[in-house]
Design an enzyme around this catalytic site. Structure first.
Site, PDB file in Angstrom:
ATOM      1  N   ASP A 180      41.663  44.895  53.102  1.00 11.75           N
ATOM      2  CA  ASP A 180      41.275  43.483  52.984  1.00 11.75           C
ATOM      3  C   ASP A 180      41.042  43.187  51.498  1.00 11.75           C
ATOM      4  OD1 ASP A 180      40.364  40.840  53.557  1.00 11.75           O
ATOM      5  OD2 ASP A 180      39.521  41.528  55.450  1.00 11.75           O
ATOM      6  N   ILE A 199      39.077  40.819  61.466  1.00 11.03           N
ATOM      7  CA  ILE A 199      39.098  42.288  61.534  1.00 11.03           C
ATOM      8  C   ILE A 199      40.242  42.910  60.745  1.00 11.03           C
ATOM      9  CG2 ILE A 199      37.895  42.306  63.766  1.00 11.03           C
ATOM     10  CD1 ILE A 199      40.655  42.978  65.057  1.00 11.03           C
ATOM     11  N   LYS A 200      41.300  42.156  60.487  1.00 14.78           N
ATOM     12  CA  LYS A 200      42.453  42.605  59.671  1.00 14.78           C
ATOM     13  C   LYS A 200      42.969  43.977  60.092  1.00 14.78           C
ATOM     14  CE  LYS A 200      42.006  39.028  56.701  1.00 14.78           C
ATOM     15  NZ  LYS A 200      40.800  38.992  55.910  1.00 14.78           N
ATOM     16  N   ARG A 201      42.886  44.300  61.366  1.00 12.95           N
ATOM     17  CA  ARG A 201      43.379  45.597  61.806  1.00 12.95           C
ATOM     18  C   ARG A 201      44.903  45.634  61.776  1.00 12.95           C
ATOM     19  NH1 ARG A 201      38.369  45.985  61.485  1.00 12.95           N
ATOM     20  NH2 ARG A 201      37.097  47.226  62.900  1.00 12.95           N
ATOM     21  N   THR A 231      41.983  38.145  63.157  1.00  9.76           N
ATOM     22  CA  THR A 231      42.963  38.293  62.086  1.00  9.76           C
ATOM     23  C   THR A 231      43.561  39.687  62.158  1.00  9.76           C
ATOM     24  OG1 THR A 231      41.308  39.096  60.506  1.00  9.76           O
ATOM     25  CG2 THR A 231      41.689  36.722  60.567  1.00  9.76           C
TER      26      THR A 231
END
Lengths: 318, 318
Positions: free
Chosen positions: A107, B103-105, B138
């Site tokens: 991120d 969470i941008k996983r 996210t």
């Protein structure tokens, strides 16, 4: 200064004489039947998973240098799974293992700072066990240097490490990592345009050059996640990253054999560790192995772990 | 069939008459002093953060359609922070807000399945509150379609949504997202070679075409995270994603004003929500705002939230 992670990993690999890393990806439905109940509560399921993982760690402890805990499989049990994750990191440390937290976080810088606090730095709170933090984590570096910088700074300061995604094992990732594809032309005289994964490799190599990251071994504590593909492209990537250790996924259940991992190593047999998860921890679901151990699922996992460790051990020899 | 997330988001935006989303990124050191103590234990710090976030949610509830909880800031408090995260999602739902889990996983398919279970699907355990799961998350799609597929399938089935990173707000991300850079040539007659972010945009657009993802609004529940940059490139990207809603970072503390967000919207004023985090939730640290409210930090946040909501409201008008 603490011993750099790259040196600690190399020492552990040499001590166990194998570059094998056991990946711990616990799925409740796949646990040995003695650990399962019908329609468990979250609390019961998370406890069973933790018990299973402790047994895996007990088996791995004398056989391999490190375990890799995949965060997703613990997050699936919400905060209880996360609590188990941290306890298991501490348990693996107590058994003498290095621990890689497979978190693949990525991120922007201001957020990455918090992820580094959660997953790689010594805890800021007196009531958190310092041993519950992994020695290294996997990262996604797709948001650029600022997305990995807080982790790299922690790695240098505290003797920890990172492995940044460069070439994933999932064939579906090629749609991104082979960009812009074979048809893309380069400016005249400059030859082939690099693919996206080669661009990421160049970035990760550069990120690993900083002070405090390279110890006596010459290897960097900024590593890469690189799956073995055809030996020509894997070998070229190995040459392009001359001091970057690799964490290699894809062995075992994902299809790669030990020989296909050879181009991941330098000529001197250093430079990579090989991860196997499902083929080891669920070995009791393999009828051929289970036939030799009956209901002794620990025996099945032990056999698979021994086999894995010895199968990849020759890769350490040049 | 459940109402698609894209339609629910549009309805909520229309009901509140603003595309403003309040981002909740709690840092202990930045909390109002009445909530802090010296050298807190983890338990004490996590409680203070949760209390702060409840107050933010109370203020946001009547003013904006949605809040975004940034997972990193909760993970920094280990399992206690994760427990607070899930309770706060449920609390925001009870206050009538849509919730985006930031969470941008991004990981290979077999791991992505578990991340989707943890973060987007209805819980499999009877003792987990179904309201504690966000409406959307996210994601990082850099490992290709299989890394987002489990989330997209859940979105279609349960009326939920995803926002996949396409153009991040951090300038450092350009080293990856502008690849292969302006000097790269394309095959003759085909014009300029696409940049990496344009390639990701094309993938995300395609991932959003499937059944169950586009409802009455015509918009897809597979959205994108796109930061506003120069208006020409942002406008071109908007045209290239004709049914993909955007979650727009970068407003406020990160520097973008409302007008610079205009190219993120379609001509009819639909298609984007704008996130502001620090400039709203830490408004009491702004001397100009604090001068009007004294020690009433809630008053400061309320003023900043009202300002933000009305500042971006005109973007809804064509």
């Amino acid at each position: 200064m603490p011993t750099p992670f790259a040196d600690r990993l190399l020492q552990a690999v040499n001590a166990r004489r194998t570059p094998a890393v056991v990946g711990i990806d616990p799925v409740y439905a796949s646990l040995p039947s003695e650990l399962k109940t019908e329609n468990p509560t979250l609390a019961r399921a998370a406890d069973a998973v933790e018990q299973f993982c402790r047994a895996i760690i007990d088996i791995a402890a004398t056989r391999v240098p490190a375990v890799k805990l995949n965060s997703a499989f613990f997050e699936a049990f919400y905060d209880r799974g996360v609590a188990a994750y941290y306890r298991l990191v501490a348990y693996a440390h107590a058994r003498g293992l290095l621990v890689i937290g497979d978190i693949k976080r990525g991120d922007i810088g201001s957020t990455a700072k918090l992820y580094a606090q959660a997953h790689l730095e010594p805890p800021a709170f007196a009531d958190v066990d310092p041993a519950s933090i992994p020695d290294a984590v996997t990262l996604a570096g797709y948001l650029g240097e600022s997305s990995v910088r807080p982790f790299i700074d922690s790695a240098a300061q505290f003797g920890r490490g990172v492995f940044v995604l460069v070439r994933p094992s999932d064939p579906g990732a090629d749609a991104v990592h082979e960009f812009p594809g074979p048809e893309a032309a380069a400016p005249p005289l400059l030859g082939r345009l690099p693919r996206f994964y080669e661009h990421m490799a160049a970035l990760v190599r550069r990120w690993g050059e900083g002070a405090g990251l390279r110890g006596a071994s010459g290897l960097s504590s900024v590593g890469a996640v690189v799956a073995p593909k055809d030996s020509a492209s894997t070998g070229a990537l190995r040459q392009a990253m001359p001091f970057t250790p690799w964490l290699v996924p894809g062995y075992g259940a994902q299809g790669a054999g030990a020989e296909s991992c050879r181009p991941c190593f330098f000529a001197d047999g250093r430079g990579a560790v090989i991860n196997a998860s499902r083929s080891v921890i669920y070995a009791f679901a393999d009828p051929a192995i289970a036939a030799r151990h009956g209901t002794d699922w620990r025996g099945c996992v032990t056999e698979a772990c021994d086999r894995f460790a010895s199968d990849v051990a020759p890769l350490l020899k040049s």
